[in-house]
Design a protein around this motif. Structure first.
Motif, PDB file in Angstrom:
ATOM      1  N   THR A  58      -3.505   0.445  36.302  1.00  0.00           N
ATOM      2  CA  THR A  58      -3.248   1.847  35.552  1.00  0.00           C
ATOM      3  C   THR A  58      -4.570   2.232  34.628  1.00  0.00           C
ATOM      4  OG1 THR A  58      -0.968   1.416  35.545  1.00  0.00           O
ATOM      5  CG2 THR A  58      -1.673   2.734  34.002  1.00  0.00           C
ATOM      6  N   GLU A  59      -5.170   1.089  33.885  1.00  0.00           N
ATOM      7  CA  GLU A  59      -6.141   1.414  33.308  1.00  0.00           C
ATOM      8  C   GLU A  59      -7.550   1.893  34.011  1.00  0.00           C
ATOM      9  OE1 GLU A  59      -7.617  -2.213  31.123  1.00  0.00           O
ATOM     10  OE2 GLU A  59      -5.806  -2.060  29.810  1.00  0.00           O
ATOM     11  N   ASP A  60      -7.650   1.352  35.193  1.00  0.00           N
ATOM     12  CA  ASP A  60      -8.853   1.698  36.018  1.00  0.00           C
ATOM     13  C   ASP A  60      -8.526   2.717  37.067  1.00  0.00           C
ATOM     14  OD1 ASP A  60     -10.402  -0.140  34.561  1.00  0.00           O
ATOM     15  OD2 ASP A  60      -9.832  -1.780  35.795  1.00  0.00           O
ATOM     16  N   SER A  61      -7.399   3.386  37.123  1.00  0.00           N
ATOM     17  CA  SER A  61      -7.130   4.732  37.868  1.00  0.00           C
ATOM     18  C   SER A  61      -7.242   5.978  37.160  1.00  0.00           C
ATOM     19  CB  SER A  61      -5.760   4.304  38.453  1.00  0.00           C
ATOM     20  OG  SER A  61      -5.693   3.219  39.373  1.00  0.00           O
ATOM     21  N   SER A  62      -7.909   5.798  36.037  1.00  0.00           N
ATOM     22  CA  SER A  62      -8.000   7.237  35.176  1.00  0.00           C
ATOM     23  C   SER A  62      -9.537   7.242  34.886  1.00  0.00           C
ATOM     24  CB  SER A  62      -7.360   7.394  34.024  1.00  0.00           C
ATOM     25  OG  SER A  62      -5.931   7.585  34.288  1.00  0.00           O
ATOM     26  N   PRO A  63     -10.330   8.325  35.203  1.00  0.00           N
ATOM     27  CA  PRO A  63     -11.836   7.995  34.849  1.00  0.00           C
ATOM     28  C   PRO A  63     -11.899   7.895  33.053  1.00  0.00           C
ATOM     29  CG  PRO A  63     -11.176  10.366  35.496  1.00  0.00           C
ATOM     30  CD  PRO A  63      -9.964   9.256  35.433  1.00  0.00           C
ATOM     31  N   HIS A  64     -12.968   7.148  32.823  1.00  0.00           N
ATOM     32  CA  HIS A  64     -13.196   7.038  31.389  1.00  0.00           C
ATOM     33  C   HIS A  64     -13.941   8.260  30.887  1.00  0.00           C
ATOM     34  CE1 HIS A  64     -11.700   3.103  31.230  1.00  0.00           C
ATOM     35  NE2 HIS A  64     -12.642   2.752  32.161  1.00  0.00           N
ATOM     36  N   HIS A  65     -14.733   8.895  31.539  1.00  0.00           N
ATOM     37  CA  HIS A  65     -15.619  10.053  31.431  1.00  0.00           C
ATOM     38  C   HIS A  65     -15.369  11.106  32.327  1.00  0.00           C
ATOM     39  CE1 HIS A  65     -17.924   7.432  28.635  1.00  0.00           C
ATOM     40  NE2 HIS A  65     -17.974   6.532  29.527  1.00  0.00           N
ATOM     41  N   GLN A  66     -15.205  12.358  31.978  1.00  0.00           N
ATOM     42  CA  GLN A  66     -15.291  13.570  32.572  1.00  0.00           C
ATOM     43  C   GLN A  66     -15.980  14.540  31.747  1.00  0.00           C
ATOM     44  OE1 GLN A  66     -11.635  14.733  35.060  1.00  0.00           O
ATOM     45  NE2 GLN A  66     -10.637  13.270  33.516  1.00  0.00           N
ATOM     46  N   ALA A  67     -16.766  15.425  32.628  1.00  0.00           N
ATOM     47  CA  ALA A  67     -17.413  16.455  32.228  1.00  0.00           C
ATOM     48  C   ALA A  67     -17.617  17.669  33.036  1.00  0.00           C
ATOM     49  CB  ALA A  67     -19.073  16.262  31.673  1.00  0.00           C
ATOM     50  N   GLN A  68     -17.699  18.836  32.342  1.00  0.00           N
ATOM     51  CA  GLN A  68     -18.033  20.273  33.208  1.00  0.00           C
ATOM     52  C   GLN A  68     -18.866  21.185  32.485  1.00  0.00           C
ATOM     53  OE1 GLN A  68     -14.455  19.662  32.571  1.00  0.00           O
ATOM     54  NE2 GLN A  68     -14.280  20.853  30.877  1.00  0.00           N
ATOM     55  N   LEU A  69     -19.573  21.954  33.312  1.00  0.00           N
ATOM     56  CA  LEU A  69     -20.499  23.021  32.659  1.00  0.00           C
ATOM     57  C   LEU A  69     -19.936  24.218  33.741  1.00  0.00           C
ATOM     58  CD1 LEU A  69     -22.516  23.972  30.870  1.00  0.00           C
ATOM     59  CD2 LEU A  69     -24.361  23.324  32.712  1.00  0.00           C
ATOM     60  N   ARG A  70     -19.728  25.189  33.096  1.00  0.00           N
ATOM     61  CA  ARG A  70     -19.329  26.408  33.776  1.00  0.00           C
ATOM     62  C   ARG A  70     -20.152  27.795  33.307  1.00  0.00           C
ATOM     63  NH1 ARG A  70     -14.735  24.053  32.304  1.00  0.00           N
ATOM     64  NH2 ARG A  70     -14.248  25.548  30.892  1.00  0.00           N
ATOM     65  N   SER A  71     -20.525  28.575  34.248  1.00  0.00           N
ATOM     66  CA  SER A  71     -21.149  29.877  33.951  1.00  0.00           C
ATOM     67  C   SER A  71     -20.505  31.121  34.300  1.00  0.00           C
ATOM     68  CB  SER A  71     -22.656  29.708  34.429  1.00  0.00           C
ATOM     69  OG  SER A  71     -23.461  30.848  34.500  1.00  0.00           O
ATOM     70  N   HIS A  72     -20.201  31.950  33.880  1.00  0.00           N
ATOM     71  CA  HIS A  72     -19.451  33.442  34.238  1.00  0.00           C
ATOM     72  C   HIS A  72     -20.273  34.542  33.821  1.00  0.00           C
ATOM     73  CE1 HIS A  72     -16.272  36.045  35.074  1.00  0.00           C
ATOM     74  NE2 HIS A  72     -16.653  36.694  33.922  1.00  0.00           N
ATOM     75  N   VAL A  73     -20.864  35.169  34.851  1.00  0.00           N
ATOM     76  CA  VAL A  73     -21.758  36.349  34.485  1.00  0.00           C
ATOM     77  C   VAL A  73     -21.112  37.500  35.180  1.00  0.00           C
ATOM     78  CG1 VAL A  73     -24.270  37.369  35.160  1.00  0.00           C
ATOM     79  CG2 VAL A  73     -24.009  34.745  34.727  1.00  0.00           C
ATOM     80  N   SER A  74     -21.356  38.693  34.537  1.00  0.00           N
ATOM     81  CA  SER A  74     -20.649  40.100  35.022  1.00  0.00           C
ATOM     82  C   SER A  74     -22.140  40.796  35.685  1.00  0.00           C
ATOM     83  CB  SER A  74     -19.889  40.900  34.080  1.00  0.00           C
ATOM     84  OG  SER A  74     -18.710  40.253  33.764  1.00  0.00           O
ATOM     85  N   LEU A  75     -22.220  40.944  36.894  1.00  0.00           N
ATOM     86  CA  LEU A  75     -23.256  41.855  37.309  1.00  0.00           C
ATOM     87  C   LEU A  75     -23.008  43.085  37.445  1.00  0.00           C
ATOM     88  CD1 LEU A  75     -24.169  38.876  39.694  1.00  0.00           C
ATOM     89  CD2 LEU A  75     -25.389  39.364  37.670  1.00  0.00           C
ATOM     90  N   PRO A  76     -24.125  43.930  37.817  1.00  0.00           N
ATOM     91  CA  PRO A  76     -23.924  45.428  37.960  1.00  0.00           C
ATOM     92  C   PRO A  76     -22.995  45.693  39.414  1.00  0.00           C
ATOM     93  CG  PRO A  76     -26.234  44.904  37.485  1.00  0.00           C
ATOM     94  CD  PRO A  76     -25.306  43.623  37.575  1.00  0.00           C
ATOM     95  N   GLY A  77     -22.537  46.658  39.542  1.00  0.00           N
ATOM     96  CA  GLY A  77     -21.701  47.169  40.815  1.00  0.00           C
ATOM     97  C   GLY A  77     -20.388  46.221  40.852  1.00  0.00           C
ATOM     98  N   HIS A  78     -19.815  45.954  39.759  1.00  0.00           N
ATOM     99  CA  HIS A  78     -18.571  45.263  39.788  1.00  0.00           C
ATOM    100  C   HIS A  78     -18.609  43.841  40.375  1.00  0.00           C
ATOM    101  CE1 HIS A  78     -16.621  48.713  38.134  1.00  0.00           C
ATOM    102  NE2 HIS A  78     -17.389  49.794  39.442  1.00  0.00           N
ATOM    103  N   PHE A  79     -19.581  43.204  40.469  1.00  0.00           N
ATOM    104  CA  PHE A  79     -19.819  41.822  40.811  1.00  0.00           C
ATOM    105  C   PHE A  79     -19.629  40.769  39.579  1.00  0.00           C
ATOM    106  CE2 PHE A  79     -22.013  43.919  44.287  1.00  0.00           C
ATOM    107  CZ  PHE A  79     -21.513  43.122  45.348  1.00  0.00           C
TER     108      PHE A  79
END
Length: 162
Positions: A65-86
């Motif tokens: 149980t101890e070693d079936s969950s990651p000790h470290h997790q990380a994320q980086l997300r980018s969201h950009v609104s572009l011209p032309g409804h993109f």
């Protein structure tokens, strides 16, 4: 007066005789780089300290149980609104190893380019797991689940809201 029916109760108690503590932290931040661009990041740390009582005959559940969950997790997300409804979204993820399941750590990169086609329709081009052709996410031998391999994929999506 109707008498109550006679019945017997056989209580069953399931107890894994395991005790423990967990500690962790989770942090996240959003940064509005420009009015049209947002960057989000997050990190989580989890530490478990589990043990079985002296009367237990279970020698694997605590460590599995101890070693079936990651000790470290990380994320980086980018969201950009572009011209032309993109809209362009890019997400990167790191997940630490699951040593009990022999699953190594992995890094994943996903992206999506979307365009609104009016109020009710959106068209998207999506790429997932772009850094590798596949990676293992789960391999728990104590459950009936098959090992989970996530493959690289690309697809087009149409969303119609009605």
């Amino acid at each position: 007066n109707i008498p109550a029916p006679a019945h017997l109760v056989f209580p069953l108690v399931w107890d894994n005789k395991m005790r423990g503590t967990t500690q962790g932290i989770e942090v996240s931040a959003n940064w509005k780089v420009t009015p049209l661009w947002t960057v989000s990041t997050g990190y989580s740390f989890l530490q478990m300290h589990l043990r079985t009582d002296s009367g237990s005959r279970d020698i694997i559940t605590a460590s599995n149980t101890e070693d079936s969950s990651p000790h470290h997790q990380a994320q980086l997300r980018s969201h950009v609104s572009l011209p032309g409804h993109f809209v362009w979204d890019v997400s990167g993820y790191f997940v630490g190893p699951l040593s009990a399941q022999q699953v190594p750590s992995f890094v994943r990169l996903d992206t999506q380019l979307s365009r609104s086609l009016g109020e009710k329709v959106e068209l998207s081009f999506v790429g997932q797991n772009l850094l590798r052709d596949h990676h293992l996410e789960s391999n728990d031998s104590l459950t009936s689940l098959n090992p989970s391999q996530v493959k690289r994929s690309a697809y087009m999506k149409v969303v119609w809201r009605f």
